[in-house]
Design a protein around this motif. Structure first.
Motif, short mmCIF file in Angstrom:
data_model
loop_
_atom_site.label_atom_id
_atom_site.label_comp_id
_atom_site.label_asym_id
_atom_site.label_seq_id
_atom_site.Cartn_x
_atom_site.Cartn_y
_atom_site.Cartn_z
N GLY A 353 0.82 -1.20 0.00
CA GLY A 353 0.00 0.00 0.00
C GLY A 353 0.86 1.25 0.00
N PHE A 354 0.20 2.38 0.13
CA PHE A 354 0.86 3.68 0.19
C PHE A 354 0.27 4.48 1.35
N ALA A 355 0.95 5.51 1.76
CA ALA A 355 0.52 6.25 2.96
C ALA A 355 -0.92 6.73 2.84
N THR A 356 -1.33 7.14 1.64
CA THR A 356 -2.70 7.64 1.45
C THR A 356 -3.56 6.68 0.63
N ALA A 357 -3.10 5.48 0.43
CA ALA A 357 -3.88 4.47 -0.30
C ALA A 357 -3.55 3.11 0.30
N ARG A 358 -4.20 2.80 1.40
CA ARG A 358 -3.85 1.63 2.19
C ARG A 358 -4.88 0.52 1.95
N PRO A 359 -4.46 -0.65 1.50
CA PRO A 359 -5.40 -1.76 1.36
C PRO A 359 -6.10 -2.06 2.69
N THR A 360 -7.38 -2.39 2.60
CA THR A 360 -8.16 -2.71 3.79
C THR A 360 -8.84 -4.06 3.60
N GLY A 361 -9.04 -4.76 4.71
CA GLY A 361 -9.78 -6.02 4.65
C GLY A 361 -9.06 -7.12 3.90
N VAL A 362 -7.73 -7.12 3.92
CA VAL A 362 -6.97 -8.19 3.27
C VAL A 362 -6.80 -9.34 4.26
N SER A 372 11.30 -18.94 -0.32
CA SER A 372 11.37 -17.57 -0.82
C SER A 372 12.80 -17.04 -0.78
N PRO A 373 13.24 -16.37 -1.84
CA PRO A 373 14.54 -15.70 -1.79
C PRO A 373 14.49 -14.40 -1.01
N SER A 374 13.33 -14.08 -0.49
CA SER A 374 13.12 -12.85 0.29
C SER A 374 12.22 -13.21 1.47
N THR A 375 11.30 -12.34 1.80
CA THR A 375 10.29 -12.60 2.83
C THR A 375 9.22 -13.52 2.26
N GLY A 376 8.63 -14.38 3.09
CA GLY A 376 7.58 -15.27 2.62
C GLY A 376 6.28 -14.53 2.35
N ILE A 377 5.72 -13.91 3.38
CA ILE A 377 4.51 -13.08 3.26
C ILE A 377 4.87 -11.70 3.76
N TYR A 378 4.71 -10.70 2.90
CA TYR A 378 5.11 -9.33 3.21
C TYR A 378 3.91 -8.42 3.06
N VAL A 379 3.62 -7.63 4.11
CA VAL A 379 2.48 -6.72 4.10
C VAL A 379 2.95 -5.34 4.51
N SER A 380 2.70 -4.37 3.64
CA SER A 380 3.18 -3.00 3.88
C SER A 380 2.04 -2.00 3.74
N GLN A 381 1.93 -1.11 4.72
CA GLN A 381 1.00 0.02 4.69
C GLN A 381 -0.43 -0.43 4.38
N ALA A 382 -0.90 -1.38 5.18
CA ALA A 382 -2.28 -1.87 5.06
C ALA A 382 -2.98 -1.68 6.40
N ASP A 383 -4.30 -1.55 6.35
CA ASP A 383 -5.10 -1.42 7.56
C ASP A 383 -5.78 -2.75 7.87
N THR A 384 -5.64 -3.19 9.10
CA THR A 384 -6.24 -4.41 9.65
C THR A 384 -6.00 -5.65 8.78
N PRO A 385 -4.79 -5.88 8.30
CA PRO A 385 -4.56 -7.11 7.54
C PRO A 385 -4.57 -8.32 8.46
N GLN A 386 -5.05 -9.44 7.95
CA GLN A 386 -5.04 -10.70 8.69
C GLN A 386 -4.10 -11.67 7.99
N ILE A 403 4.89 -4.24 7.93
CA ILE A 403 5.55 -2.96 8.17
C ILE A 403 4.57 -1.82 7.91
N SER A 404 4.56 -0.87 8.84
CA SER A 404 3.74 0.34 8.73
C SER A 404 2.27 0.02 8.53
N CYS A 405 1.79 -1.01 9.24
CA CYS A 405 0.39 -1.41 9.17
C CYS A 405 -0.36 -0.95 10.42
N THR A 406 -1.67 -0.87 10.30
CA THR A 406 -2.53 -0.61 11.44
C THR A 406 -3.22 -1.90 11.85
N SER A 407 -3.03 -2.29 13.09
CA SER A 407 -3.69 -3.45 13.69
C SER A 407 -3.56 -4.72 12.87
#
Length: 548
Positions: A353-362, A372-386, A403-407
């Motif tokens: 996501g982005f600071a002013t465009a945050r995915p919700t309800g993911v 994975s050659p990196s992180t397995g599951i990566y979530v950035s700038q999202a609101d209430t991800p599960q 990172i930088s997620c809400t709840s």
């Protein structure tokens, strides 16, 4: 096997050789073929004269059958099996038409694609008012992209183009050897089913490889550049099912840029809505396997994805700083997928996501992510991800990182063999990390870095090479309660609250029997500011460093 048909135009039976045995041949009841029309049109009959020898241009013959079916109010256009029908330009498949092509091949013989679900003169359709009740059943639809040795098509062309359509089915269709564009360019259409199909082979004919992102199935909006003839009214796709399909290389060309996805959007209020991608096999895409871009109310479930060059599944949207508007994904369920690490060094499942465009309800639940050659599951700038009940194994970096997620809710996962911190919660506000089984992390078992009010409860951490659970980097009010940390012969610090952490509460954790008396091992390194410890009687502790 043949099915008898009466009342048709020059045909008495339909040969269904090549059909999958569990399928049946029928005209959908939704197709209204008009009063008195039984409508079967054999393109090889004397009425039309398609030769089907792989050399002749049969485009005019097939189009004549399509036009007659449409003029009659609908019908079945039948391409007998065992033949190859050359077409020099796009066919126009219009309302109430079923194309029955099991066992037949439709092949491009010029620098054009294969079929449009509209006519070039259809310029006024808006919304979903275009051609409807179209069925395309069976056939190998070979664009015939050139690989320098085999194939003749060198331009950027689609196999199928859609625009403003309603009620369309692709069933047991094989799309093969596409040149620089899409297998199905699905624009501004609704109630579309793509079931039991195969998308095999893609070639990027551009010198700079600038078409390497093209999707086998593109979910697009009616905007300039989308390729449709109807109104550019910003209509998106909705109610789309893509199920039990295969996406991968052909016998002579590699995979598509992406299997399914979008790469454009139009405004802050226009989403691709109710997209379901279920039970597909996706192999060797150049970029992402599935790209949910400005989607809403979508399900991505039970797919098997491997060998892709970028994330297997990505959920994102336009960057407001570039697009000028915010249109983040909403209510996306990613469940039951098996995703192997991409070859290009990114995460198998990724939310951006982005600071002013945050995915919700993911909700990312019940998936298996490996290697994975990196992180397995990566979530950035999202609101209430599960992120729950996933199995994430053998990642070079973290297994799960928010990172930088809400709840964020990171619960019930089994994570093992991370190269770095197994579960990381970085600069998040609120949320909880609960009931996870964390084993053999190359770094910390669970890391809370920055942010505030994150709860870490009821987790089991075994044999982390860093701290079992660590709160650091100006974290405030972390709650670390009821966890079990087992040293496993290598964890140097069980619970680690560093000096920059403030007002953390450490209650009821179990570090018993872990061999913390070994040289270099410390059960508790609790030196953060104003931490509250249950064994200190509720008083503020100045900081503890306990060897046992």
């Amino acid at each position: 096997m043949k099915i008898q048909v009466t009342g048709g135009a020059g045909v008495s039976a339909i040969d269904v050789t090549g059909m999958q045995p569990y399928r049946t041949v029928q005209v959908d009841t939704a197709i209204n073929m008009g009063a008195g029309t039984t409508g079967v049109y054999d393109v090889t009959s004397g009425r039309y004269g398609a030769r089907g020898n792989g050399v002749a241009d049969d485009r005019a013959a097939i189009q004549a059958a399509l036009d007659e079916a449409y003029a009659a109010g609908g019908g079945i256009v039948y391409l007998p099996p065992g033949r190859t029908y050359g077409v020099s330009d796009y066919l126009n498949i219009l309302s109430n038409t079923t194309v029955l092509a099991h066992g037949a091949t439709i092949k491009g013989i010029a620098n054009r694609g294969l079929a449009k679900l509209y006519r070039e003169t259809d310029t006024t359709f808006t919304g979903y008012t275009g051609h409807s009740r179209i069925r395309i059943r069976g056939g190998i639809w070979d664009v015939n992209a050139s690989d320098g040795t085999t194939g003749t098509v060198t331009e950027i062309v689609d196999a199928f183009l859609m625009g403003h359509n309603n009620d369309v089915v692709f069933d047991q269709v094989t799309v093969r050897n596409v040149s620089g564009a899409h297998g199905i360019d699905m624009t501004a259409s609704q109630n579309v089913r793509v079931v039991g199909c195969r998308f095999e082979g893609f070639n990027d004919p551009t010198v700079d490889q600038s078409s390497s992102f093209r999707e086998a199935i593109q979910i697009d909006w009616a905007i300039p550049g989308s390729g449709i003839n109807g109104a550019f009214d910003n209509t998106g796709c909705r109610n789309v099912l893509i199920q039990d399909c295969y996406f991968g290389p052909s016998d002579r060309l590699g995979g598509f840029g992406r299997a399914v996805g979008s790469h454009t959007s139009v405004s802050a209020t226009a989403w691709a809505d109710n997209i379901q991608i279920i039970g597909n096999q996706i192999e060797a895409t150049l970029q992402e396997g599935i790209r949910a871009y400005a989607w809403r109310n979508a399900i991505i479930a039970d797919n098997v994805i491997s060998g892709n060059g970028a994330p297997g599944i990505i959920i994102t949207g336009p960057d407001p700083a570039v697009a000028g508007y915010a249109n983040a994904c909403q209510n996306i369920s990613v469940r039951g997928n098996t995703v192997a690490g991409p070859t290009g060094g990114s995460s198998p499942i990724r939310v951006v996501g982005f600071a002013t465009a945050r995915p919700t309800g993911v909700a990312i639940t019940g998936n298996t992510v490996t290697s994975s050659p990196s992180t397995g599951i990566y979530v950035s700038q999202a609101d209430t991800p599960q992120v729950g009940n996933n199995k994430v194994l053998a990642c070079t970096s973290s297994n799960i990182y928010a990172i930088s997620c809400t709840s964020p809710a990171i619960t019930g996962n089994h994570v093992s063999a991370a190269g770095g911190a197994s579960i990381g919660v970085d600069t998040c506000t609120g949320g909880h990390v609960a009931a996870n089984d964390v084993e053999n992390a190359g770094g910390h078992g669970i890391l809370v870095s920055g942010g505030s009010d994150v709860m870490v409860t009821g987790n089991r951490v075994y044999a982390a090479k860093g701290s079992g659970i660590r709160a650091t980097t100006s974290t405030t009010r972390a709650r670390i309660m009821g966890n079990t940390v087992i040293r496993g012969g290598q964890t140097p610090i069980g619970l680690d609250v560093t000096a920059s952490a403030t007002d953390c509460l450490i209650v009821g954790n179990d570090l018993t029997g872990g061999g913390w008396t070994a040289a270099g091992a410390t059960a508790f390194n609790l030196v953060g500011t104003r931490q509250m410890l249950d064994w200190s009687g509720g008083s503020t502790a100045p900081g503890l460093n306990l060897a046992n």
